[in-house]
Design a protein around this motif. Sequence first.
Motif, PDB file in Angstrom:
ATOM      1  N   LEU A 176       0.842  -1.189   0.000  1.00 38.05           N
ATOM      2  CA  LEU A 176       0.000   0.000   0.000  1.00 38.05           C
ATOM      3  C   LEU A 176       0.882   1.246   0.000  1.00 38.05           C
ATOM      4  CD1 LEU A 176      -2.612  -1.139   2.648  1.00 38.05           C
ATOM      5  CD2 LEU A 176      -2.876  -1.069   0.184  1.00 38.05           C
ATOM      6  N   VAL A 177       1.338   1.631  -1.168  1.00 35.05           N
ATOM      7  CA  VAL A 177       2.158   2.834  -1.326  1.00 35.05           C
ATOM      8  C   VAL A 177       1.485   3.763  -2.320  1.00 35.05           C
ATOM      9  CG1 VAL A 177       4.340   1.747  -0.719  1.00 35.05           C
ATOM     10  CG2 VAL A 177       3.592   1.711  -3.067  1.00 35.05           C
ATOM     11  N   ILE A 178       1.768   5.049  -2.184  1.00 37.21           N
ATOM     12  CA  ILE A 178       1.147   6.054  -3.040  1.00 37.21           C
ATOM     13  C   ILE A 178       2.204   6.651  -3.958  1.00 37.21           C
ATOM     14  CG2 ILE A 178      -0.084   8.262  -3.046  1.00 37.21           C
ATOM     15  CD1 ILE A 178      -1.145   7.492  -0.274  1.00 37.21           C
ATOM     16  N   ASN A 179       1.839   6.849  -5.233  1.00 32.68           N
ATOM     17  CA  ASN A 179       2.691   7.468  -6.244  1.00 32.68           C
ATOM     18  C   ASN A 179       4.013   6.735  -6.446  1.00 32.68           C
ATOM     19  OD1 ASN A 179       0.798   9.487  -6.728  1.00 32.68           O
ATOM     20  ND2 ASN A 179       1.641  10.792  -5.113  1.00 32.68           N
ATOM     21  N   GLN A 180       3.952   5.410  -6.487  1.00 39.60           N
ATOM     22  CA  GLN A 180       5.138   4.613  -6.758  1.00 39.60           C
ATOM     23  C   GLN A 180       4.938   3.865  -8.071  1.00 39.60           C
ATOM     24  OE1 GLN A 180       7.963   4.670  -5.011  1.00 39.60           O
ATOM     25  NE2 GLN A 180       7.030   6.187  -3.673  1.00 39.60           N
ATOM     26  N   PRO A 181       5.995   3.634  -8.816  1.00 39.77           N
ATOM     27  CA  PRO A 181       5.854   2.939 -10.102  1.00 39.77           C
ATOM     28  C   PRO A 181       5.553   1.452  -9.910  1.00 39.77           C
ATOM     29  CG  PRO A 181       8.167   3.298  -9.606  1.00 39.77           C
ATOM     30  CD  PRO A 181       7.378   4.027  -8.557  1.00 39.77           C
ATOM     31  N   PRO A 182       4.892   0.828 -10.898  1.00 36.26           N
ATOM     32  CA  PRO A 182       4.587  -0.595 -10.789  1.00 36.26           C
ATOM     33  C   PRO A 182       5.762  -1.513 -11.121  1.00 36.26           C
ATOM     34  CG  PRO A 182       3.650   0.276 -12.780  1.00 36.26           C
ATOM     35  CD  PRO A 182       4.248   1.434 -12.048  1.00 36.26           C
ATOM     36  N   ILE A 183       6.871  -0.966 -11.591  1.00 37.72           N
ATOM     37  CA  ILE A 183       8.049  -1.775 -11.895  1.00 37.72           C
ATOM     38  C   ILE A 183       9.268  -1.148 -11.241  1.00 37.72           C
ATOM     39  CG2 ILE A 183       7.163  -2.715 -14.059  1.00 37.72           C
ATOM     40  CD1 ILE A 183       8.725  -0.557 -15.532  1.00 37.72           C
ATOM     41  N   LEU A 184      10.287  -1.943 -11.025  1.00 34.78           N
ATOM     42  CA  LEU A 184      11.513  -1.477 -10.380  1.00 34.78           C
ATOM     43  C   LEU A 184      12.468  -0.928 -11.436  1.00 34.78           C
ATOM     44  CD1 LEU A 184      12.645  -1.320  -7.570  1.00 34.78           C
ATOM     45  CD2 LEU A 184      13.709  -3.531  -7.912  1.00 34.78           C
ATOM     46  N   ARG A 185      12.906   0.322 -11.234  1.00 35.48           N
ATOM     47  CA  ARG A 185      13.843   0.966 -12.140  1.00 35.48           C
ATOM     48  C   ARG A 185      15.044   1.448 -11.350  1.00 35.48           C
ATOM     49  NH1 ARG A 185       9.984   5.252 -14.995  1.00 35.48           N
ATOM     50  NH2 ARG A 185       9.437   5.477 -12.819  1.00 35.48           N
ATOM     51  N   ASP A 186      16.026   1.996 -12.058  1.00 29.06           N
ATOM     52  CA  ASP A 186      17.213   2.525 -11.398  1.00 29.06           C
ATOM     53  C   ASP A 186      16.832   3.719 -10.524  1.00 29.06           C
ATOM     54  OD1 ASP A 186      18.831   0.680 -12.620  1.00 29.06           O
ATOM     55  OD2 ASP A 186      19.288   1.987 -14.324  1.00 29.06           O
ATOM     56  N   GLY A 187      17.273   3.700  -9.292  1.00 25.24           N
ATOM     57  CA  GLY A 187      17.027   4.802  -8.373  1.00 25.24           C
ATOM     58  C   GLY A 187      15.716   4.703  -7.606  1.00 25.24           C
ATOM     59  N   VAL A 188      14.894   3.732  -7.890  1.00 22.63           N
ATOM     60  CA  VAL A 188      13.616   3.562  -7.202  1.00 22.63           C
ATOM     61  C   VAL A 188      13.808   2.515  -6.107  1.00 22.63           C
ATOM     62  CG1 VAL A 188      11.212   2.859  -7.431  1.00 22.63           C
ATOM     63  CG2 VAL A 188      12.310   4.177  -9.240  1.00 22.63           C
ATOM     64  N   THR A 189      13.484   2.892  -4.874  1.00 20.16           N
ATOM     65  CA  THR A 189      13.697   1.966  -3.760  1.00 20.16           C
ATOM     66  C   THR A 189      12.446   1.162  -3.407  1.00 20.16           C
ATOM     67  OG1 THR A 189      13.191   3.731  -2.203  1.00 20.16           O
ATOM     68  CG2 THR A 189      15.507   3.390  -2.767  1.00 20.16           C
ATOM     69  N   SER A 190      11.255   1.715  -3.661  1.00 19.89           N
ATOM     70  CA  SER A 190      10.032   0.951  -3.395  1.00 19.89           C
ATOM     71  C   SER A 190       9.136   1.025  -4.625  1.00 19.89           C
ATOM     72  CB  SER A 190       9.304   1.503  -2.174  1.00 19.89           C
ATOM     73  OG  SER A 190       8.777   2.765  -2.443  1.00 19.89           O
ATOM     74  N   TYR A 191       8.300   0.008  -4.769  1.00 18.50           N
ATOM     75  CA  TYR A 191       7.435  -0.069  -5.936  1.00 18.50           C
ATOM     76  C   TYR A 191       6.150  -0.766  -5.545  1.00 18.50           C
ATOM     77  CZ  TYR A 191       8.816  -4.950  -6.261  1.00 18.50           C
ATOM     78  OH  TYR A 191       9.020  -6.271  -5.993  1.00 18.50           O
ATOM     79  N   THR A 192       5.161  -0.676  -6.416  1.00 17.03           N
ATOM     80  CA  THR A 192       3.885  -1.350  -6.223  1.00 17.03           C
ATOM     81  C   THR A 192       3.868  -2.607  -7.075  1.00 17.03           C
ATOM     82  OG1 THR A 192       2.801   0.765  -5.872  1.00 17.03           O
ATOM     83  CG2 THR A 192       1.398  -1.089  -6.410  1.00 17.03           C
ATOM     84  N   ASP A 193       3.513  -3.723  -6.472  1.00 22.41           N
ATOM     85  CA  ASP A 193       3.471  -4.989  -7.204  1.00 22.41           C
ATOM     86  C   ASP A 193       2.208  -5.043  -8.056  1.00 22.41           C
ATOM     87  OD1 ASP A 193       4.028  -7.485  -8.091  1.00 22.41           O
ATOM     88  OD2 ASP A 193       3.603  -8.502  -6.191  1.00 22.41           O
ATOM     89  N   PRO A 194       2.309  -5.181  -9.383  1.00 21.03           N
ATOM     90  CA  PRO A 194       1.116  -5.182 -10.243  1.00 21.03           C
ATOM     91  C   PRO A 194       0.378  -6.522 -10.294  1.00 21.03           C
ATOM     92  CG  PRO A 194       3.067  -5.344 -11.597  1.00 21.03           C
ATOM     93  CD  PRO A 194       3.538  -5.163 -10.168  1.00 21.03           C
ATOM     94  N   ILE A 195       0.987  -7.609  -9.844  1.00 20.15           N
ATOM     95  CA  ILE A 195       0.349  -8.927  -9.924  1.00 20.15           C
ATOM     96  C   ILE A 195      -0.938  -8.990  -9.097  1.00 20.15           C
ATOM     97  CG2 ILE A 195       0.645 -11.395  -9.473  1.00 20.15           C
ATOM     98  CD1 ILE A 195       2.343 -10.569 -11.771  1.00 20.15           C
ATOM     99  N   PRO A 196      -0.951  -8.542  -7.823  1.00 16.90           N
ATOM    100  CA  PRO A 196      -2.218  -8.581  -7.076  1.00 16.90           C
ATOM    101  C   PRO A 196      -3.313  -7.726  -7.705  1.00 16.90           C
ATOM    102  CG  PRO A 196      -0.411  -8.346  -5.552  1.00 16.90           C
ATOM    103  CD  PRO A 196       0.152  -8.176  -6.930  1.00 16.90           C
ATOM    104  N   GLN A 197      -2.938  -6.634  -8.344  1.00 24.12           N
ATOM    105  CA  GLN A 197      -3.940  -5.805  -9.010  1.00 24.12           C
ATOM    106  C   GLN A 197      -4.579  -6.571 -10.167  1.00 24.12           C
ATOM    107  OE1 GLN A 197      -2.068  -2.115 -10.059  1.00 24.12           O
ATOM    108  NE2 GLN A 197      -1.446  -1.707  -7.956  1.00 24.12           N
ATOM    109  N   ALA A 198      -3.782  -7.299 -10.918  1.00 26.94           N
ATOM    110  CA  ALA A 198      -4.319  -8.106 -12.018  1.00 26.94           C
ATOM    111  C   ALA A 198      -5.195  -9.240 -11.475  1.00 26.94           C
ATOM    112  CB  ALA A 198      -3.180  -8.669 -12.851  1.00 26.94           C
ATOM    113  N   LEU A 199      -4.782  -9.848 -10.369  1.00 21.10           N
ATOM    114  CA  LEU A 199      -5.591 -10.903  -9.756  1.00 21.10           C
ATOM    115  C   LEU A 199      -6.933 -10.371  -9.278  1.00 21.10           C
ATOM    116  CD1 LEU A 199      -2.932 -12.861  -7.673  1.00 21.10           C
ATOM    117  CD2 LEU A 199      -4.136 -13.644  -9.704  1.00 21.10           C
ATOM    118  N   VAL A 200      -6.938  -9.168  -8.706  1.00 15.66           N
ATOM    119  CA  VAL A 200      -8.187  -8.576  -8.214  1.00 15.66           C
ATOM    120  C   VAL A 200      -9.117  -8.263  -9.377  1.00 15.66           C
ATOM    121  CG1 VAL A 200      -9.158  -6.537  -7.096  1.00 15.66           C
ATOM    122  CG2 VAL A 200      -7.250  -7.722  -6.055  1.00 15.66           C
TER     123      VAL A 200
END
Length: 112
Positions: free
Chosen positions: A49-73
């Motif tokens: 549960l994070v706000i304004n984070q990208p769904p994939i991990l990129r350079d310089g990004v320390t936290s991200y949102t996992d898109p798999i549970p969103q697709a499952l929902v």
Amino acid sequence: MELLVASAIGVLTAAGIYMILRLRSFPVVVGMSLLSYAVNVFLFATGRLVINQPPILRDGVTSYTDPIPQALVLTAIVISFGMTAVVVMLALGAFIEASNDRIDLDGEEDGQ
């Protein structure tokens, strides 16, 4: 935030179980819907549960949102809608045939 989501899941689950234990068919359908909503919220919450984070991990990004549970929902919402439609049609057919939506567990007639 986590406490609010956990409380919502608990309330939805408790209300769904209470409604499923009723002896009428319509509250059972509503209870099943509430339980499916509780499972959907739980699955959605597993994706962090994070706000304004990208769904994939990129350079310089320390936290991200996992898109798999969103697709499952999203998939679970479509499946639960279809199953709710089927159960409503079964309950409606039983109501039209018996002129009552009471669930008879004993198999006896009224008052006997």
